[in-house]
Design a protein around this motif. Structure first.
Motif, PDB file in Angstrom:
ATOM      1  N   GLU A 231     -32.889  48.978 119.307  1.00 22.09           N
ATOM      2  CA  GLU A 231     -32.659  50.414 119.502  1.00 22.09           C
ATOM      3  C   GLU A 231     -32.714  50.787 120.979  1.00 22.09           C
ATOM      4  OE1 GLU A 231     -34.058  52.951 115.600  1.00 22.09           O
ATOM      5  OE2 GLU A 231     -35.509  52.673 117.215  1.00 22.09           O
ATOM      6  N   LEU A 293     -22.680  51.886 117.204  1.00 26.76           N
ATOM      7  CA  LEU A 293     -23.397  52.737 116.262  1.00 26.76           C
ATOM      8  C   LEU A 293     -22.582  52.826 114.978  1.00 26.76           C
ATOM      9  CD1 LEU A 293     -25.944  54.556 116.117  1.00 26.76           C
ATOM     10  CD2 LEU A 293     -24.478  56.475 116.758  1.00 26.76           C
ATOM     11  N   LYS A 326     -33.218  55.796 115.065  1.00 30.16           N
ATOM     12  CA  LYS A 326     -31.858  56.347 115.222  1.00 30.16           C
ATOM     13  C   LYS A 326     -31.329  56.874 113.881  1.00 30.16           C
ATOM     14  CE  LYS A 326     -28.256  57.151 117.866  1.00 30.16           C
ATOM     15  NZ  LYS A 326     -28.349  58.194 118.910  1.00 30.16           N
ATOM     16  N   VAL A 330     -27.435  50.030 114.110  1.00 28.84           N
ATOM     17  CA  VAL A 330     -27.198  49.794 115.535  1.00 28.84           C
ATOM     18  C   VAL A 330     -26.912  48.311 115.728  1.00 28.84           C
ATOM     19  CG1 VAL A 330     -28.548  51.740 116.419  1.00 28.84           C
ATOM     20  CG2 VAL A 330     -29.709  49.582 115.918  1.00 28.84           C
ATOM     21  N   PHE A 364     -29.878  53.211 122.499  1.00 24.67           N
ATOM     22  CA  PHE A 364     -29.581  54.139 121.404  1.00 24.67           C
ATOM     23  C   PHE A 364     -30.687  55.181 121.276  1.00 24.67           C
ATOM     24  CE2 PHE A 364     -27.806  49.964 120.160  1.00 24.67           C
ATOM     25  CZ  PHE A 364     -26.470  50.299 120.055  1.00 24.67           C
ATOM     26  N   VAL A 365     -31.910  54.770 121.628  1.00 24.78           N
ATOM     27  CA  VAL A 365     -33.094  55.629 121.592  1.00 24.78           C
ATOM     28  C   VAL A 365     -33.652  55.640 123.013  1.00 24.78           C
ATOM     29  CG1 VAL A 365     -35.470  55.746 120.709  1.00 24.78           C
ATOM     30  CG2 VAL A 365     -33.595  55.140 119.160  1.00 24.78           C
TER      31      VAL A 365
END
Length: 372
Positions: A231, A293, A326, A330, A364-365
């Motif tokens: 992530e 994603l 998320k 991912v 993503f995070v």
């Protein structure tokens, strides 16, 4: 447990805590505990998670030319690494590929190096083969390695020694925990604030129990370690990085120090420098590491083939899971360079179906490192 698997100094504690053990890099390691992977992942993001990473290789390099010796093997500035600081690096080969990634810390009178478990033996041989006569390498076999990660990690560890609160991301100090001299860095592999702690093996159980005794702390296994790092866009060697992949293809330009680049004061001088510096200059690579994603709920696993809108095969997934924070699948992948553009739609083949995914900026995070 297979007789030929190695164990960490905390193995008995994992078994006592009901961990599900699996073979990993030659060790019998905890993949999850009673909480389960998803809850462990979320707990680490919200409170504090404790990881046993004692399977990794710990080394010390002694001698005034130690930094120079390591710098000759990596495209990273080690010579000017300040005392009390840690830096991410990677070994390269003559083709510009990545042999392993590692952490290098300057403890003033020596360098402390942590290498990946799966590459430990080859890394040690690689360093040894290139060491000048006045630099010695000590392989540390009598220490465990713990990682305490999450937004509450600093408050927890400060109860054992308040000095850790003054550290910022990539600081490293030698200090006392549970009566033992520990090497502590404010770093980790989850994207969260936290620490990695090298502790004498005979004090590892006591330190782990002291940390687990704090209400914010839970054991976290390798399963959640993988989803946490993914992530946060952090590569796993042997999956997202390998000997056939250059740092430019791997989107690791940030890891190549300015002094080692073509216009730097110590340009090149590392294996594969000509190839890597030429790729930086021309941006001419056929593939790039990207983040993907998922648009459905189905996770896309490592090895899944990727296709463009016209059904041409364009790449492959190197890491993939469902991201609990998320709330979506991912993945990291390598695709043809012209498709490595944020917002591009790519299709992953999962059990005969083509699932839509979007090229997304990593992490993503958000990373929550403490920089002061």
């Amino acid at each position: 447990m297979s007789q030929d698997l190695l164990v960490t100094p905390l193995h008995a504690l994992h078994v006592e805590m009901g961990a599900k053990m699996v073979p990993f890099a030659g060790y019998d390691m905890p993949v999850q505990y009673a909480l389960g992977v998803r809850k462990e992942h979320i707990h680490c993001r919200e409170a504090a998670g404790l990881f046993d990473v004692s399977h990794m290789g710990q080394l010390r390099l002694h001698g005034e030319n130690a930094a120079k010796a390591i710098e000759a093997l990596v495209p990273v500035d080690i010579i000017d690494l300040p005392a009390g600081k840690q830096r991410y690096a990677f070994f390269t080969n003559e083709q510009g590929g990545i042999l392993d990634d590692l952490m290098v810390t300057n403890f003033g009178d020596h360098l402390f190096v942590v290498v990946n478990a799966a590459c430990k033996d080859q890394d040690i041989a690689h360093i040894q083969a290139h060491l000048p006569a006045d630099v010695t390498m000590e392989i540390i076999e009598d220490r465990a390695l713990l990682a305490l990660q999450g937004p509450k990690a600093a408050a927890v560890l400060a109860r054992l020694n308040p000095a850790v609160a003054d550290m910022v991301f990539m600081d490293a100090v030698s200090l006392e925990l549970v009566g033992a001299e520990c090497l502590v860095s404010r770093s980790g592999y989850t994207g969260e604030d936290g620490y990695e702690i090298s502790v004498p093996a005979n004090k590892a159980d006591e330190l782990a129990r002291a940390l687990l005794g704090e209400e914010e702390v839970e054991w976290i296994g390798l399963g959640a370690r993988d989803s946490l790092r993914l992530e946060c866009g952090l590569c796993l060697y042997g999956h997202d990085l390998d000997t056939t992949t250059t740092p430019v293809e791997a989107s690791l330009l940030w890891g190549i120090s300015k002094p080692r680049r073509a216009d730097g004061e110590r340009a090149g001088g590392f294996p594969g420098a000509d190839i890597i510096l030429e790729q930086i200059k021309t941006k001419d690579v056929v593939r790039k590491r990207i983040g993907l994603l998922g648009q459905s709920k189905a996770p896309v696993r490592e090895g899944s083939k990727l296709f463009d809108a016209d059904d041409n095969e364009v790449g492959i997934v190197t890491s993939g899971t469902f991201g609990p924070t998320k709330g979506a699948p991912v993945a990291m992948a390598y695709v043809k360079t012209d498709l490595a553009v944020i917002g591009t739609e790519i299709f992953a083949e999962v059990r005969g179906k083509k699932l839509p995914m979007t090229v997304e900026k990593m992490p993503f995070v958000p990373q929550n490192y403490f920089r002061g």
